[in-house]
Design a protein around this motif. Sequence first.
Motif, PDB file in Angstrom:
ATOM      1  N   GLY A   1      31.494  49.092  39.600  1.00 38.42           N
ATOM      2  CA  GLY A   1      31.766  48.997  38.166  1.00 38.42           C
ATOM      3  C   GLY A   1      33.218  48.691  37.850  1.00 38.42           C
ATOM      4  N   TYR A   2      34.122  49.347  38.563  1.00 35.38           N
ATOM      5  CA  TYR A   2      35.551  49.194  38.311  1.00 35.38           C
ATOM      6  C   TYR A   2      36.312  49.095  39.625  1.00 35.38           C
ATOM      7  CZ  TYR A   2      34.669  50.428  33.480  1.00 35.38           C
ATOM      8  OH  TYR A   2      34.205  50.430  32.194  1.00 35.38           O
ATOM      9  N   THR A   3      37.395  48.344  39.614  1.00 38.02           N
ATOM     10  CA  THR A   3      38.323  48.276  40.735  1.00 38.02           C
ATOM     11  C   THR A   3      39.534  49.110  40.364  1.00 38.02           C
ATOM     12  OG1 THR A   3      37.563  46.077  41.378  1.00 38.02           O
ATOM     13  CG2 THR A   3      39.755  46.731  42.121  1.00 38.02           C
TER      14      THR A   3
ATOM     15  N   ILE B   1      40.468  48.138  36.450  1.00 35.68           N
ATOM     16  CA  ILE B   1      39.940  46.932  35.797  1.00 35.68           C
ATOM     17  C   ILE B   1      38.455  46.794  36.133  1.00 35.68           C
ATOM     18  CG2 ILE B   1      42.157  45.725  35.799  1.00 35.68           C
ATOM     19  CD1 ILE B   1      41.146  44.114  38.207  1.00 35.68           C
ATOM     20  N   PRO B   2      37.682  46.130  35.276  1.00 32.95           N
ATOM     21  CA  PRO B   2      36.269  45.922  35.598  1.00 32.95           C
ATOM     22  C   PRO B   2      36.126  45.076  36.860  1.00 32.95           C
ATOM     23  CG  PRO B   2      36.721  45.318  33.316  1.00 32.95           C
ATOM     24  CD  PRO B   2      38.036  45.562  33.980  1.00 32.95           C
ATOM     25  N   THR B   3      35.148  45.415  37.689  1.00 32.57           N
ATOM     26  CA  THR B   3      34.862  44.624  38.874  1.00 32.57           C
ATOM     27  C   THR B   3      33.985  43.456  38.439  1.00 32.57           C
ATOM     28  OG1 THR B   3      34.988  46.563  40.283  1.00 32.57           O
ATOM     29  CG2 THR B   3      33.867  44.646  41.193  1.00 32.57           C
ATOM     30  N   ILE B   4      34.636  42.361  38.073  1.00 29.07           N
ATOM     31  CA  ILE B   4      33.916  41.162  37.639  1.00 29.07           C
ATOM     32  C   ILE B   4      34.795  39.960  37.937  1.00 29.07           C
ATOM     33  CG2 ILE B   4      34.794  41.382  35.292  1.00 29.07           C
ATOM     34  CD1 ILE B   4      32.194  40.109  34.307  1.00 29.07           C
TER      35      ILE B   4
ATOM     36  N   GLY C   1      38.388  40.552  36.180  1.00 29.81           N
ATOM     37  CA  GLY C   1      38.469  41.698  35.271  1.00 29.81           C
ATOM     38  C   GLY C   1      38.320  41.328  33.814  1.00 29.81           C
ATOM     39  N   TYR C   2      39.233  41.853  32.988  1.00 28.26           N
ATOM     40  CA  TYR C   2      39.139  41.623  31.549  1.00 28.26           C
ATOM     41  C   TYR C   2      39.262  40.144  31.192  1.00 28.26           C
ATOM     42  CZ  TYR C   2      39.568  46.652  31.017  1.00 28.26           C
ATOM     43  OH  TYR C   2      39.346  47.999  31.091  1.00 28.26           O
TER      44      TYR C   2
ATOM     45  N   ILE D   1      35.891  38.570  31.330  1.00 31.01           N
ATOM     46  CA  ILE D   1      35.084  38.923  30.160  1.00 31.01           C
ATOM     47  C   ILE D   1      35.528  38.091  28.948  1.00 31.01           C
ATOM     48  CG2 ILE D   1      34.548  40.771  28.521  1.00 31.01           C
ATOM     49  CD1 ILE D   1      34.821  42.708  30.940  1.00 31.01           C
TER      50      ILE D   1
END
Length: 67
Positions: free
Chosen positions: A15-17, A31-34, A56-57, A60
């Motif tokens: 979910g998050y790093t 930060i979001p894991t994305i 991360g952000y 998004i």
Amino acid sequence: MNNIDTPIVIDVGSGYTKIGYATNSRPDFIIPTIIGNRDLRNVAQSQRADLDFYIGYEAIQNQAHYP
């Protein structure tokens, strides 16, 4: 011990790093894991940018640029 000699810990979770110095009790950054990247299957290697992705952000905020 100063920060130059302190190991850095990076925990890539589902979910998050979380990133921070090993001596801290809490991470310095969360930060979001994305990761957002383009579908590059039909793009020639010479046309690819070195940093053609967001993390991360930023991923998004720029999701409209990616399928």
